[in-house]
Enzyme design. Structure first.
Site, short mmCIF file in Angstrom:
data_model
loop_
_atom_site.label_atom_id
_atom_site.label_comp_id
_atom_site.label_asym_id
_atom_site.label_seq_id
_atom_site.Cartn_x
_atom_site.Cartn_y
_atom_site.Cartn_z
N HIS A 11 9.76 -12.49 11.68
CA HIS A 11 10.83 -12.90 12.58
C HIS A 11 11.33 -14.32 12.36
O HIS A 11 12.35 -14.72 12.92
CB HIS A 11 10.45 -12.61 14.03
CG HIS A 11 10.32 -11.13 14.25
ND1 HIS A 11 11.31 -10.25 13.85
CD2 HIS A 11 9.32 -10.36 14.76
CE1 HIS A 11 10.92 -9.01 14.11
NE2 HIS A 11 9.73 -9.05 14.66
N HIS A 30 -0.08 -4.78 16.03
CA HIS A 30 1.19 -4.31 16.57
C HIS A 30 1.21 -4.47 18.08
O HIS A 30 0.38 -3.89 18.78
CB HIS A 30 1.54 -2.86 16.21
CG HIS A 30 3.02 -2.65 16.14
ND1 HIS A 30 3.78 -2.48 17.26
CD2 HIS A 30 3.87 -2.66 15.11
CE1 HIS A 30 5.05 -2.38 16.91
NE2 HIS A 30 5.13 -2.49 15.62
N ARG A 34 16.14 -6.22 6.12
CA ARG A 34 16.75 -6.81 7.32
C ARG A 34 16.21 -8.21 7.64
O ARG A 34 16.87 -8.98 8.29
CB ARG A 34 16.57 -5.89 8.53
CG ARG A 34 15.14 -5.74 8.99
CD ARG A 34 15.06 -4.97 10.27
NE ARG A 34 15.34 -3.56 10.05
CZ ARG A 34 14.95 -2.59 10.90
NH1 ARG A 34 14.31 -2.93 12.02
NH2 ARG A 34 15.20 -1.34 10.66
N ARG A 40 11.08 -4.72 4.05
CA ARG A 40 11.66 -3.42 4.44
C ARG A 40 12.69 -2.98 3.41
O ARG A 40 13.33 -3.80 2.76
CB ARG A 40 12.32 -3.53 5.82
CG ARG A 40 11.33 -3.81 6.94
CD ARG A 40 12.02 -3.70 8.29
NE ARG A 40 12.21 -2.31 8.64
CZ ARG A 40 11.46 -1.63 9.52
NH1 ARG A 40 10.49 -2.22 10.16
NH2 ARG A 40 11.70 -0.36 9.76
N HIS A 81 6.74 -8.02 5.90
CA HIS A 81 7.14 -6.64 5.65
C HIS A 81 8.44 -6.65 4.87
O HIS A 81 9.48 -7.04 5.39
CB HIS A 81 7.31 -5.93 7.01
CG HIS A 81 7.60 -4.46 6.89
ND1 HIS A 81 7.64 -3.64 8.00
CD2 HIS A 81 7.85 -3.66 5.83
CE1 HIS A 81 7.90 -2.40 7.61
NE2 HIS A 81 8.04 -2.39 6.31
N GLU A 137 -5.60 -0.29 9.01
CA GLU A 137 -5.17 -1.14 10.13
C GLU A 137 -4.82 -0.19 11.28
O GLU A 137 -3.93 0.66 11.14
CB GLU A 137 -3.94 -1.98 9.74
CG GLU A 137 -3.43 -2.82 10.91
CD GLU A 137 -2.29 -3.76 10.55
OE1 GLU A 137 -2.19 -4.18 9.38
OE2 GLU A 137 -1.49 -4.06 11.46
N ASN A 175 2.09 -12.66 11.06
CA ASN A 175 3.26 -11.97 10.52
C ASN A 175 4.49 -12.85 10.81
O ASN A 175 4.80 -13.14 11.97
CB ASN A 175 3.40 -10.60 11.18
CG ASN A 175 4.60 -9.82 10.68
OD1 ASN A 175 5.68 -10.38 10.55
ND2 ASN A 175 4.42 -8.55 10.40
N GLU A 197 3.35 -5.83 3.82
CA GLU A 197 3.56 -4.53 4.49
C GLU A 197 4.67 -3.82 3.75
O GLU A 197 5.72 -4.43 3.47
CB GLU A 197 3.99 -4.75 5.93
CG GLU A 197 2.86 -4.93 6.89
CD GLU A 197 3.40 -5.11 8.29
OE1 GLU A 197 4.48 -4.60 8.62
OE2 GLU A 197 2.73 -5.80 9.06
N THR A 204 8.08 -0.97 13.46
CA THR A 204 7.27 0.18 13.06
C THR A 204 6.83 0.94 14.32
O THR A 204 6.28 0.35 15.24
CB THR A 204 6.03 -0.31 12.27
OG1 THR A 204 6.46 -1.25 11.30
CG2 THR A 204 5.33 0.84 11.59
N1 PXP Z 1 0.90 -4.62 11.74
C1 PXP Z 1 1.89 -3.81 11.26
C2 PXP Z 1 1.50 -2.73 10.29
C3 PXP Z 1 3.23 -4.00 11.62
O1 PXP Z 1 4.18 -3.17 11.13
C4 PXP Z 1 3.56 -5.06 12.47
C5 PXP Z 1 5.01 -5.31 12.82
O2 PXP Z 1 5.70 -5.67 11.69
C6 PXP Z 1 2.51 -5.88 12.95
C7 PXP Z 1 1.20 -5.61 12.59
C8 PXP Z 1 2.77 -7.03 13.86
O3 PXP Z 1 3.28 -6.54 15.06
P1 PXP Z 1 3.86 -7.56 16.14
O4 PXP Z 1 5.03 -8.23 15.50
O5 PXP Z 1 4.21 -6.68 17.27
O6 PXP Z 1 2.75 -8.54 16.43
#
Ligand code: PXP
Length: 238
Positions: free
Chosen positions: A10, A191, A49, A45, A43, A151, A7, A70, A101
């Site tokens: 960031h 997550h 953001r 959003r 994601h 998931e 992901n 996402e 999330t």
């Molecule tokens: N899976 C989902 C559905 C999420 O919303 C997120 C965060 O955007 C992640 C995985 C990844 O989480 P993390 O950034 O804490 O590894």
């Protein structure tokens, strides 16, 4: 072997902090792929953001692996998903003020809307996943609305502060994975996973893919994104 979905939200968070074009989300995705990522997750959003519409479009046409978008069930976002046609869409709950999330989608409470969105996305050829808490009732609801993937939200496992709580959340995920597998679902999880807590998650049977973002991008600051992805990949194939 459990697949690694990286992901890169960031990377965009950092770019948006100055409103410019660096660091490049595309460059990050390609580097993650080069170092073992089997999928790229972003994601989009509703408040934009971090990831922007153009990021999603350019990732879709540039990356070699699977793009996992996402998204909430907001009509505007669903239309974008259908137009961009990512390999996969993961439906997540979204609240404007949250930092990230905060929990799984309540598929039971939102059945009517979720079922319609799943139908629309599947019809467009998109593999749909539902981000849910590891609960029997949510797994059953996910089956009922026709989602082939789920998931599991690993946030409560990741945030457990005592050994006892950690065990409890781990076994909750384990039992849920057995149940979902028996129901014929393909199981992803994510997550809050990091280089330590992911090791135990990898012992859960039937896991298809882990989606990991924050810990990899954080480590990338010190060792570079390529190495940060490669280190996580090494744990997943161990
Ligand atoms: N899976 C989902 C559905 C999420 O919303 C997120 C965060 O955007 C992640 C995985 C990844 O989480 P993390 O950034 O804490 O590894």
């Amino acid at each position: 072997m459990i697949k690694l979905g990286v992901n890169i939200d960031h990377v965009a968070t950092l770019r948006q902090a100055r409103g410019g074009i660096v660091p490049s989300v595309l460059e990050a995705a390609l580097l993650a792929e080069k170092n073992g990522a089997e999928g790229i997750t972003v994601h989009l959003r509703e408040d934009r953001r971090h990831i922007q519409d153009e990021d999603v479009r350019s990732l879709r046409t540039t990356i070699a692996t699977r793009l996992n978008l996402e998204m909430s069930v907001a009509p505007e976002i669903v239309d974008i998903a259908v137009a961009v046609n990512p390999a996969q869409a993961t439906l997540v709950p979204e609240k404007r003020a949250e930092l990230t999330t905060e929990g799984g989608l309540d598929v039971i409470a939102g059945t009517n809307t979720i079922e319609k969105v799943v139908y629309k996305l599947v019809k467009a050829g998109i593999a749909v996943s539902l981000f849910i808490d590891p609960e029997k009732s949510q797994i059953e609801a996910a089956c009922d609305v026709g989602a082939p993937y789920i998931e599991f939200h690993t946030g409560e496992y990741a945030n457990a502060s005592t050994d006892e709580e950690h065990d409890e959340q781990f076994y909750r995920l384990l039992m849920a994975a057995e149940y979902a597998h028996a129901k014929g679902l393909i199981i992803n999880a994510g997550h809050g996973l990091d280089y330590e807590n992911v090791k135990r998650i990898c012992t859960i049977p039937h896991l298809h893919e882990l989606n990991i973002g924050h810990s990899i991008v954080t480590r990338a600051i010190f060792v570079g994104l390529g190495q940060a992805v490669a280190e996580m990949k090494k744990i997943l194939i161990a």
